[in-house]
Design a protein around this motif. Structure first.
Motif, PDB file in Angstrom:
ATOM      1  N   VAL A  34       6.558  21.292   4.102  1.00 44.52           N
ATOM      2  CA  VAL A  34       7.046  20.024   4.305  1.00 44.52           C
ATOM      3  C   VAL A  34       7.081  19.393   2.645  1.00 44.52           C
ATOM      4  O   VAL A  34       8.091  19.014   2.108  1.00 44.52           O
ATOM      5  N   CYS A  35       5.997  19.768   1.690  1.00 50.89           N
ATOM      6  CA  CYS A  35       6.080  19.841   0.363  1.00 50.89           C
ATOM      7  C   CYS A  35       6.955  20.248  -0.370  1.00 50.89           C
ATOM      8  O   CYS A  35       7.823  19.539  -1.346  1.00 50.89           O
ATOM      9  N   SER A  36       7.737  21.375   0.173  1.00 53.56           N
ATOM     10  CA  SER A  36       8.785  22.214  -0.519  1.00 53.56           C
ATOM     11  C   SER A  36       9.971  21.187  -0.612  1.00 53.56           C
ATOM     12  O   SER A  36      10.928  21.558  -1.225  1.00 53.56           O
ATOM     13  N   GLN A  37      10.286  20.383   0.552  1.00 57.66           N
ATOM     14  CA  GLN A  37      11.352  19.382   0.794  1.00 57.66           C
ATOM     15  C   GLN A  37      11.181  18.389  -0.235  1.00 57.66           C
ATOM     16  O   GLN A  37      12.111  17.383   0.085  1.00 57.66           O
ATOM     17  N   ILE A  38      10.042  17.973  -0.718  1.00 59.86           N
ATOM     18  CA  ILE A  38       9.950  16.562  -1.267  1.00 59.86           C
ATOM     19  C   ILE A  38      10.313  16.702  -2.657  1.00 59.86           C
ATOM     20  O   ILE A  38      10.022  17.542  -3.545  1.00 59.86           O
ATOM     21  N   GLN A  39      11.447  15.880  -3.298  1.00 55.72           N
ATOM     22  CA  GLN A  39      11.802  16.105  -4.298  1.00 55.72           C
ATOM     23  C   GLN A  39      11.776  14.759  -5.333  1.00 55.72           C
ATOM     24  O   GLN A  39      12.254  14.967  -6.374  1.00 55.72           O
ATOM     25  N   GLY A  52      -3.281  17.084   0.508  1.00 52.23           N
ATOM     26  CA  GLY A  52      -3.515  17.613  -0.930  1.00 52.23           C
ATOM     27  C   GLY A  52      -3.405  19.027  -0.984  1.00 52.23           C
ATOM     28  O   GLY A  52      -2.686  19.710  -1.958  1.00 52.23           O
ATOM     29  N   GLN A  53      -4.120  19.939   0.045  1.00 52.06           N
ATOM     30  CA  GLN A  53      -3.907  20.983  -0.014  1.00 52.06           C
ATOM     31  C   GLN A  53      -2.524  21.690   0.279  1.00 52.06           C
ATOM     32  O   GLN A  53      -2.276  22.878  -0.180  1.00 52.06           O
ATOM     33  N   GLY A  54      -1.958  21.121   0.894  1.00 53.77           N
ATOM     34  CA  GLY A  54      -0.337  21.406   1.274  1.00 53.77           C
ATOM     35  C   GLY A  54       0.460  21.715  -0.007  1.00 53.77           C
ATOM     36  O   GLY A  54       1.262  22.637  -0.323  1.00 53.77           O
ATOM     37  N   ALA A  55       0.378  20.661  -0.968  1.00 50.18           N
ATOM     38  CA  ALA A  55       0.976  20.525  -2.240  1.00 50.18           C
ATOM     39  C   ALA A  55       0.458  21.665  -3.011  1.00 50.18           C
ATOM     40  O   ALA A  55       1.178  22.233  -3.910  1.00 50.18           O
ATOM     41  N   ARG A  56      -0.937  22.045  -3.157  1.00 48.42           N
ATOM     42  CA  ARG A  56      -1.271  22.804  -3.788  1.00 48.42           C
ATOM     43  C   ARG A  56      -0.978  24.348  -3.374  1.00 48.42           C
ATOM     44  O   ARG A  56      -0.656  25.120  -4.205  1.00 48.42           O
ATOM     45  N   LEU A  57      -0.892  24.439  -2.082  1.00 49.57           N
ATOM     46  CA  LEU A  57      -0.410  25.908  -1.450  1.00 49.57           C
ATOM     47  C   LEU A  57       1.064  25.944  -1.795  1.00 49.57           C
ATOM     48  O   LEU A  57       1.460  27.209  -2.012  1.00 49.57           O
ATOM     49  N   PHE A  58       1.853  25.124  -1.946  1.00 54.43           N
ATOM     50  CA  PHE A  58       3.415  25.086  -2.313  1.00 54.43           C
ATOM     51  C   PHE A  58       3.458  25.294  -3.778  1.00 54.43           C
ATOM     52  O   PHE A  58       4.233  26.426  -3.998  1.00 54.43           O
ATOM     53  N   LEU A  59       2.492  24.919  -4.664  1.00 56.16           N
ATOM     54  CA  LEU A  59       2.689  25.312  -6.144  1.00 56.16           C
ATOM     55  C   LEU A  59       2.337  26.865  -6.086  1.00 56.16           C
ATOM     56  O   LEU A  59       3.166  27.471  -6.981  1.00 56.16           O
ATOM     57  N   ALA A  60       1.502  27.328  -5.616  1.00 54.65           N
ATOM     58  CA  ALA A  60       1.199  28.815  -5.459  1.00 54.65           C
ATOM     59  C   ALA A  60       2.347  29.514  -5.042  1.00 54.65           C
ATOM     60  O   ALA A  60       2.482  30.683  -5.463  1.00 54.65           O
ATOM     61  N   ALA A  61       2.955  29.262  -3.849  1.00 53.22           N
ATOM     62  CA  ALA A  61       4.006  29.866  -3.404  1.00 53.22           C
ATOM     63  C   ALA A  61       5.265  30.141  -4.779  1.00 53.22           C
ATOM     64  O   ALA A  61       6.042  30.995  -4.539  1.00 53.22           O
ATOM     65  N   ILE A  62       5.362  29.055  -5.381  1.00 53.07           N
ATOM     66  CA  ILE A  62       6.365  29.172  -6.348  1.00 53.07           C
ATOM     67  C   ILE A  62       5.987  30.105  -7.394  1.00 53.07           C
ATOM     68  O   ILE A  62       6.996  31.047  -7.773  1.00 53.07           O
ATOM     69  N   VAL A  63       4.948  30.463  -7.623  1.00 52.00           N
ATOM     70  CA  VAL A  63       4.420  31.673  -8.313  1.00 52.00           C
ATOM     71  C   VAL A  63       4.968  32.809  -7.803  1.00 52.00           C
ATOM     72  O   VAL A  63       5.523  33.779  -8.111  1.00 52.00           O
ATOM     73  N   LEU A  64       4.669  33.071  -6.558  1.00 51.57           N
ATOM     74  CA  LEU A  64       4.909  34.400  -5.872  1.00 51.57           C
ATOM     75  C   LEU A  64       6.436  34.489  -5.523  1.00 51.57           C
ATOM     76  O   LEU A  64       6.924  35.618  -5.863  1.00 51.57           O
ATOM     77  N   ALA A 102       0.832  16.433  -6.405  1.00 51.09           N
ATOM     78  CA  ALA A 102      -0.698  16.866  -5.668  1.00 51.09           C
ATOM     79  C   ALA A 102      -1.459  15.675  -5.850  1.00 51.09           C
ATOM     80  O   ALA A 102      -2.310  15.313  -4.834  1.00 51.09           O
ATOM     81  N   MET A 103      -1.518  14.805  -6.959  1.00 54.86           N
ATOM     82  CA  MET A 103      -2.090  13.707  -6.819  1.00 54.86           C
ATOM     83  C   MET A 103      -1.691  12.678  -6.462  1.00 54.86           C
ATOM     84  O   MET A 103      -2.620  11.914  -5.450  1.00 54.86           O
ATOM     85  N   ALA A 104      -0.598  12.533  -5.880  1.00 54.48           N
ATOM     86  CA  ALA A 104       0.174  11.419  -5.020  1.00 54.48           C
ATOM     87  C   ALA A 104      -0.354  11.654  -3.544  1.00 54.48           C
ATOM     88  O   ALA A 104      -0.745  10.937  -2.760  1.00 54.48           O
ATOM     89  N   MET A 105      -0.382  13.042  -3.352  1.00 60.79           N
ATOM     90  CA  MET A 105      -1.238  13.427  -1.771  1.00 60.79           C
ATOM     91  C   MET A 105      -2.533  12.940  -1.676  1.00 60.79           C
ATOM     92  O   MET A 105      -2.737  12.302  -0.731  1.00 60.79           O
ATOM     93  N   ALA A 106      -3.405  13.074  -2.945  1.00 60.85           N
ATOM     94  CA  ALA A 106      -4.721  12.982  -2.549  1.00 60.85           C
ATOM     95  C   ALA A 106      -4.875  11.538  -2.499  1.00 60.85           C
ATOM     96  O   ALA A 106      -5.983  11.078  -2.132  1.00 60.85           O
ATOM     97  N   SER A 107      -4.007  10.546  -3.107  1.00 63.54           N
ATOM     98  CA  SER A 107      -4.274   9.190  -3.394  1.00 63.54           C
ATOM     99  C   SER A 107      -4.398   8.537  -1.842  1.00 63.54           C
ATOM    100  O   SER A 107      -4.626   7.361  -1.767  1.00 63.54           O
ATOM    101  N   TYR A 108      -3.689   9.055  -0.819  1.00 66.78           N
ATOM    102  CA  TYR A 108      -3.530   8.229   0.305  1.00 66.78           C
ATOM    103  C   TYR A 108      -4.769   8.111   0.862  1.00 66.78           C
ATOM    104  O   TYR A 108      -5.035   6.968   1.354  1.00 66.78           O
ATOM    105  N   THR A 109      -5.967   8.772   0.837  1.00 70.13           N
ATOM    106  CA  THR A 109      -7.108   8.723   1.508  1.00 70.13           C
ATOM    107  C   THR A 109      -8.514   8.364   0.730  1.00 70.13           C
ATOM    108  O   THR A 109      -9.326   8.123   1.139  1.00 70.13           O
ATOM    109  N   TYR A 110      -8.503   9.038  -0.450  1.00 71.10           N
ATOM    110  CA  TYR A 110      -9.522   8.985  -1.291  1.00 71.10           C
ATOM    111  C   TYR A 110     -10.015   7.673  -1.632  1.00 71.10           C
ATOM    112  O   TYR A 110     -11.206   7.220  -1.592  1.00 71.10           O
TER     113      TYR A 110
END
Length: 557
Positions: A395-400, A136-148, A409-417
């Motif tokens: 890794v998330c940066s390569q998922i299309q 989940g946090q990997g996806a969130r960090l990728f989103l922030a990198a898009i902004v930068l 981000a929601m899909a990544m969280a769904s695996y373990t919750y």
């Protein structure tokens, strides 16, 4: 490009990063025990904890991805249906889970699970948490990198590394105390930026509020309620009530990234106030959806350039950062990007991962009690946690396959919750039982979610099938004295295989089975809990079947 920001905007960013770092160091104190590092000495005020919860929950996903949802073709306000379940879950956490946490004097949800189901369950749940938080946090960090990447020529991967370094540094300085107080600063920044965003779109759209309302109304952007029963539709009333209730129970009740804050309060009453008042977080998505409608109206009058259109076509989430660069005045741009960065640092996740890793370390080094040594080891885990999240973001940066980063981000969280919630509910149920059912419940749940997310990919189908067959055959010895229970294992295996290979007709076309992401949370919870109950044994039965091997003995310890 680098020149897109004035030096004043860069100065705002610099002052924010340096000032927040100083604050983290100042509030942390010079002498820290391990209790201070991970629990803040249990003396943090509830309102600061509340602000920290909101800041961590909002993240860059809310600030960048949600305007893109409203801006997109067919986008509207139905996203707010999900807020219903989020608020319901906070009351359940405040009045059911938090009293249980404080009554049993535990410092993580996984300790509570272990008290009822055995120490093996604590370790298994901790591993599940580590997997989930990295995804989940990997996806969130990728989103922030898009902004930068939008405002500098740095590129996605270097941006990921830079943001990781900042998050690790803030957590390293003062542990959870730094996390909470820097989150409070972030909360203030996020609110100010959200208000400024609404003002900006009103000022820049021709006709102001009237122009936004007219453009939004003609495109159906102001639709709020959706009572559709289509299981593929994400933002419906039913997804909100059922799906998002379970999602928030998972994210706030079983995820140590959020739950760690509850243990920092002075009492269960203050922890309850913190989680209930954090419901104000629902105002921020509403504000950012409004910004998204304003962006739609703006770009109806000011079409994007060829370069902007190319970026938006690559990732719709670029739309808001590009608007900031194009339409915001000097100084305000810096405020906006500082706000987005403040929502993007992974301090809470890094702290929670380090605390969980320290739990494993203390099980191996049982004689280590020196606080200085434990704090030093914890800081090592802080660095390692930041590195792992950084790699996952790459890794998330390569998922299309996901059309926007909110869904990623929601899909990544769904695996373990779902699995973690199932374990938590099993531990809270009356009566005594062992944890044997989780040997099947947790793996089958993970495979079910994986199958629903990746059914259209051939290698994923073969992988799920191999795992299901191996799981059934490999764990049959545990049931050799109770073969009548094999039917439940085979039924769960059938459910996973149907999700893997099954098809349905949609609009006259045969398509793979696919559910909107909110439904994966209650489904995963139900599967883990059902198998946990149906395949469990009472303590007397477990003791009389000691020949079942070390796996079962550990689960029932």
């Amino acid at each position: 490009m680098l020149g897109s920001l004035h030096w004043i905007d860069w100065a705002v960013l610099f002052v924010y990063v340096v000032g927040t770092s100083w604050l983290a160091d100042h509030l942390a104190g010079r002498r820290q025990t391990i209790r201070d590092f991970f629990l803040g000495g249990r003396k943090l005020p509830w309102w600061a904890v509340c602000g920290s919860i909101v800041a961590s929950e909002v993240s860059g996903v809310t600030f960048v991805a949600i305007p893109a949802i409203a801006f997109a073709q067919g986008g509207n306000y139905t996203y707010m249906m999900l807020a219903i379940g989020s608020i319901i879950a906070r009351f359940l956490i405040g009045y059911l889970l938090i009293p249980a946490f404080y009554r049993h004097e535990v410092y993580s949800p996984y300790e509570l699970m272990g008290l009822r189901l055995g120490p093996g369950v604590t370790r298994a749940a901790s591993v599940l948490f580590l997997i989930g938080v990295v995804l989940g946090q990997g996806a969130r960090l990728f989103l922030a990198a898009i902004v930068l990447d939008t405002i500098t020529p740095i590129g996605i991967l270097p941006a990921i590394v830079l943001l990781s370094v900042i998050g690790v540094a803030w957590t390293w300085i003062g542990g959870i105390t730094s996390v909470v107080w820097t989150d409070v600063v972030q909360f203030v920044m996020i609110v100010l930026a959200a208000v400024a965003a609404i003002i900006a779109v009103v000022v820049t759209v021709p006709g102001g509020v009237h122009g936004i309302v007219e453009a939004g109304s003609s495109a159906g952007k102001f639709r709020v309620f959706d009572f559709s029963t289509n299981p593929r539709t994400e933002f419906t009333f039913w997804c909100g009530v059922f799906g998002f209730t379970f999602l928030t129970l998972g994210s706030h009740g079983t995820d140590q990234t959020m739950a760690q804050r509850f243990f920092c309060c002075r009492s269960p009453r203050e922890a309850r106030k913190a989680v209930l008042w954090s419901s104000v977080a629902m105002i921020l998505p509403l504000m950012m959806l409004t910004v998204g409608v304003g962006l739609y109206a703006y770009y109806q009058n000011v079409p994007p350039t060829a370069g902007e259109a190319a970026k938006i076509a690559t990732r719709p989430d670029y739309i808001f950062p590009l608007f900031i660069l194009k339409a915001m005045p000097i100084g305000i741009k810096g405020l906006f990007f500082a706000s987005i960065f403040s929502a993007a640092t992974q301090t809470a996740a890094i702290s929670a991962m380090a605390q969980t890793a320290l739990g494993f370390y203390r099980q191996v080094r049982t004689r280590v009690v020196d606080d200085v040594h434990l704090v030093r080891v914890s800081r090592t885990f802080v660095v390692l946690s930041g590195v792992v999240i950084c790699l996952m973001a790459a890794v998330c940066s390569q998922i299309q396959q996901y059309k926007d980063l909110f869904r990623l981000a929601m899909a990544m969280a769904s695996y373990t919750y779902g699995a973690l919630l199932g374990i938590l509910f099993l531990s809270l149920m009356p009566g005594r039982r062992d944890a044997r059912g989780l040997v099947w419940g947790v793996p089958f749940t993970l495979l079910l979610v994986f199958a629903l997310n990746w059914q259209q990919v051939a290698w994923a189908r073969y992988l799920v099938t191999t795992c299901v067959v191996g799981l059934v055959l490999g764990t049959l010895p545990l049931l050799r004295h109770e073969l009548h229970k094999l039917v439940w294992v085979l039924l769960a295996a059938t459910v996973v295989l149907v999700a893997t290979y099954g098809t349905v007709y949609v609009d006259g076309m045969q398509q793979p089975i696919k559910l909107a992401f909110p439904w994966t949370f209650p489904l995963g919870t139900a599967l883990t809990l059902s198998l946990g109950i149906l395949l469990a044994r009472t303590p007397s039965q477990a003791e009389s079947a000691s020949a079942d091997g070390p796996l079962l003995r550990e689960a029932t310890a």
